[in-house]
Design a protein around this motif. Structure first.
Motif, PDB file in Angstrom:
ATOM      1  N   GLU A 192       2.830   0.401  -0.130  1.00 37.83           N
ATOM      2  CA  GLU A 192       1.952   0.045   0.985  1.00 37.83           C
ATOM      3  C   GLU A 192       2.506   0.542   2.315  1.00 37.83           C
ATOM      4  N   ALA A 193       3.430   1.465   2.260  1.00 30.04           N
ATOM      5  CA  ALA A 193       4.150   1.842   3.480  1.00 30.04           C
ATOM      6  C   ALA A 193       3.239   2.295   4.613  1.00 30.04           C
ATOM      7  N   ASP A 194       2.165   2.983   4.287  1.00 27.81           N
ATOM      8  CA  ASP A 194       1.325   3.495   5.380  1.00 27.81           C
ATOM      9  C   ASP A 194       0.106   2.620   5.646  1.00 27.81           C
ATOM     10  N   GLN A 195       0.159   1.383   5.194  1.00 21.55           N
ATOM     11  CA  GLN A 195      -0.940   0.453   5.446  1.00 21.55           C
ATOM     12  C   GLN A 195      -0.555  -0.491   6.576  1.00 21.55           C
ATOM     13  N   ALA A 196      -1.328  -0.458   7.669  1.00 19.65           N
ATOM     14  CA  ALA A 196      -1.075  -1.360   8.788  1.00 19.65           C
ATOM     15  C   ALA A 196      -1.791  -2.683   8.558  1.00 19.65           C
ATOM     16  N   LEU A 197      -1.059  -3.774   8.729  1.00 15.19           N
ATOM     17  CA  LEU A 197      -1.642  -5.103   8.512  1.00 15.19           C
ATOM     18  C   LEU A 197      -2.839  -5.315   9.429  1.00 15.19           C
ATOM     19  N   VAL A 198      -2.680  -5.009  10.693  1.00 17.75           N
ATOM     20  CA  VAL A 198      -3.787  -4.998  11.654  1.00 17.75           C
ATOM     21  C   VAL A 198      -3.654  -3.753  12.518  1.00 17.75           C
ATOM     22  N   GLU A 199      -4.673  -3.506  13.317  1.00 11.50           N
ATOM     23  CA  GLU A 199      -4.750  -2.265  14.083  1.00 11.50           C
ATOM     24  C   GLU A 199      -3.468  -1.956  14.861  1.00 11.50           C
ATOM     25  N   CYS A 200      -2.922  -2.967  15.531  1.00  9.44           N
ATOM     26  CA  CYS A 200      -1.804  -2.705  16.436  1.00  9.44           C
ATOM     27  C   CYS A 200      -0.503  -2.418  15.690  1.00  9.44           C
ATOM     28  N   PHE A 201      -0.517  -2.532  14.346  1.00  8.17           N
ATOM     29  CA  PHE A 201       0.673  -2.187  13.570  1.00  8.17           C
ATOM     30  C   PHE A 201       0.705  -0.700  13.258  1.00  8.17           C
ATOM     31  N   ALA A 202      -0.394   0.005  13.467  1.00  3.83           N
ATOM     32  CA  ALA A 202      -0.458   1.425  13.126  1.00  3.83           C
ATOM     33  C   ALA A 202       0.258   2.261  14.174  1.00  3.83           C
ATOM     34  N   ALA A 203       0.669   3.449  13.757  1.00  3.48           N
ATOM     35  CA  ALA A 203       1.421   4.318  14.653  1.00  3.48           C
ATOM     36  C   ALA A 203       0.538   4.878  15.763  1.00  3.48           C
ATOM     37  N   GLY A 204      -0.697   5.221  15.423  1.00  3.11           N
ATOM     38  CA  GLY A 204      -1.570   5.927  16.350  1.00  3.11           C
ATOM     39  C   GLY A 204      -2.123   5.069  17.477  1.00  3.11           C
ATOM     40  N   ALA A 205      -3.326   5.414  17.893  1.00  5.11           N
ATOM     41  CA  ALA A 205      -3.947   4.759  19.038  1.00  5.11           C
ATOM     42  C   ALA A 205      -4.220   3.289  18.745  1.00  5.11           C
ATOM     43  N   ASN A 206      -3.976   2.460  19.722  1.00  3.91           N
ATOM     44  CA  ASN A 206      -4.211   1.032  19.611  1.00  3.91           C
ATOM     45  C   ASN A 206      -5.177   0.612  20.715  1.00  3.91           C
ATOM     46  N   THR A 207      -6.322   0.081  20.313  1.00  4.38           N
ATOM     47  CA  THR A 207      -7.338  -0.252  21.305  1.00  4.38           C
ATOM     48  C   THR A 207      -7.324  -1.726  21.703  1.00  4.38           C
ATOM     49  N   CYS A 208      -6.389  -2.484  21.135  1.00  5.11           N
ATOM     50  CA  CYS A 208      -6.406  -3.927  21.398  1.00  5.11           C
ATOM     51  C   CYS A 208      -5.965  -4.223  22.823  1.00  5.11           C
ATOM     52  N   THR A 209      -6.845  -4.869  23.576  1.00  5.16           N
ATOM     53  CA  THR A 209      -6.558  -5.127  24.992  1.00  5.16           C
ATOM     54  C   THR A 209      -5.533  -6.242  25.175  1.00  5.16           C
ATOM     55  N   LEU A 210      -5.249  -6.989  24.115  1.00  3.20           N
ATOM     56  CA  LEU A 210      -4.280  -8.086  24.243  1.00  3.20           C
ATOM     57  C   LEU A 210      -2.838  -7.599  24.123  1.00  3.20           C
ATOM     58  N   THR A 211      -2.676  -6.398  23.626  1.00  7.25           N
ATOM     59  CA  THR A 211      -1.362  -5.935  23.199  1.00  7.25           C
ATOM     60  C   THR A 211      -0.200  -6.256  24.144  1.00  7.25           C
ATOM     61  N   PRO A 212      -0.308  -5.977  25.430  1.00  9.78           N
ATOM     62  CA  PRO A 212       0.890  -6.185  26.253  1.00  9.78           C
ATOM     63  C   PRO A 212       1.406  -7.620  26.227  1.00  9.78           C
ATOM     64  N   HIS A 213       0.477  -8.580  26.126  1.00  3.47           N
ATOM     65  CA  HIS A 213       0.899  -9.972  26.215  1.00  3.47           C
ATOM     66  C   HIS A 213       0.677 -10.742  24.928  1.00  3.47           C
ATOM     67  N   CYS A 214       0.520 -10.015  23.814  1.00  4.41           N
ATOM     68  CA  CYS A 214       0.148 -10.681  22.566  1.00  4.41           C
ATOM     69  C   CYS A 214       1.326 -11.453  21.977  1.00  4.41           C
ATOM     70  N   ARG A 215       1.085 -12.727  21.684  1.00  8.02           N
ATOM     71  CA  ARG A 215       2.139 -13.537  21.086  1.00  8.02           C
ATOM     72  C   ARG A 215       1.924 -13.708  19.585  1.00  8.02           C
ATOM     73  N   LEU A 216       0.949 -12.995  19.050  1.00  8.59           N
ATOM     74  CA  LEU A 216       0.621 -13.121  17.642  1.00  8.59           C
ATOM     75  C   LEU A 216       1.331 -12.087  16.782  1.00  8.59           C
ATOM     76  N   LYS A 217       1.513 -10.905  17.322  1.00  9.56           N
ATOM     77  CA  LYS A 217       1.988  -9.779  16.520  1.00  9.56           C
ATOM     78  C   LYS A 217       3.284 -10.089  15.772  1.00  9.56           C
ATOM     79  N   ALA A 218       4.233 -10.662  16.473  1.00  7.95           N
ATOM     80  CA  ALA A 218       5.526 -10.970  15.852  1.00  7.95           C
ATOM     81  C   ALA A 218       5.350 -11.964  14.715  1.00  7.95           C
ATOM     82  N   ARG A 219       4.423 -12.891  14.869  1.00  7.97           N
ATOM     83  CA  ARG A 219       4.207 -13.901  13.824  1.00  7.97           C
ATOM     84  C   ARG A 219       3.567 -13.284  12.595  1.00  7.97           C
TER      85      ARG A 219
END
Lengths: 137, 137
Positions: free
Chosen positions: A83-110
């Motif tokens: 599953e190495a190239d499968q991103a759990l959610v969008e912001c886990f992928a290497a490429g473009a990330n459109t999530c506007t929460l990203t800079p302050h997201c407290r969910l990603k680490a969890r």
DNA sequence: CCTGATTTGGTATTTACAATGCGTATTACT
DNA sequence: AGTAATACGCATTGTAAATACCAAATCAGG
């Protein structure tokens, strides 16, 4: 929450190989036994060989077999490789990330922590716990 | 290992609502803020409301807001609701299962256990840990 | 009691990507 | 040599998520 059939097929193949450890399995043999695509399975086997979990030999009488003893192959490691190239959610992928929460997201680490918990739980078992032989032999 | 954007969007919406708990958010407002599809988000909100996590009001001045306090909404429960119809692997699905290993498979239970470990790990956090406000307010 | 704003739900369309297929090159056993 | 197998790139297909669209239900406010 979904794993790809790529991973699914890889696990099936490993379980079968663990059942007859000294036999070299060709992709065609396994594909016929499982009734799945031979070409697709061949790529899965390549990936597992590249990761050092299988050893393959070309040519007549060739095929693939486990590179280590079943009890030394942990399930979580297998899934992580496949599953190495499968991103759990969008912001886990290497490429473009459109999530506007990203800079302050407290969910990603969890989420990352939970994914690790999934792999760790699988790593409590090895292939030796999941040996498979066809037709209840 | 992948979650659908359906789930992703649902988490973003809940985090935002937790940031301003007494405001009713319309699907259009959130979709504009996140720059995602309004129609798709509306269905996510419907699903969350059906699960009792959101309360919605139609008509002018309507919208959705959290049905409970953020600290009473666990992340794992949210993910479990939104991923309810996603089978981890083929044999987890309700319909036809083509896996020839199924009768003797010793892997399935271990995968199910790992999936539960994923949800359990997420359940150690609540929405209160993931509050989000736009533009670092 | 209208009117406009909004959710709700169903259906249709689009799109992305996994899954599959195929052809060719490469390697190795007999 | 000839045959059997992996390896790899590319084309094609199929499926399901994501999106769009539309009609109906609901509600607040004037």
């Amino acid at each position: 929450m979904r794993l790809t059939s790529f991973t699914d097929y890889g696990l099936r193949a490993l379980m079968r190989m663990a059942g007859t450890p000294d036999r070299a399995f060709t992709a065609a043999d396994l594909a016929a036994e499982f009734r799945i695509s031979r070409n697709h399975l061949a790529k899965v086997i390549s990936a597992l060989a590249a990761a050092g979990l299988l050893e393959t030999r070309r040519g007549g009488g060739g095929g693939a077999m486990l590179a280590r003893a079943p009890e030394d192959i942990r399930l979580g490691d297998v899934v992580a490789v496949l599953e190495a190239d499968q991103a759990l959610v969008e912001c886990f992928a290497a490429g473009a990330n459109t999530c506007t929460l990203t800079p302050h997201c407290r969910l990603k680490a969890r989420l990352a922590h939970a994914e690790a918990a999934f792999i760790d739980d699988l790593n409590r078992s090895t292939l030796a716990d999941c040996v498979y032989l066809p037709e209840g032999a």
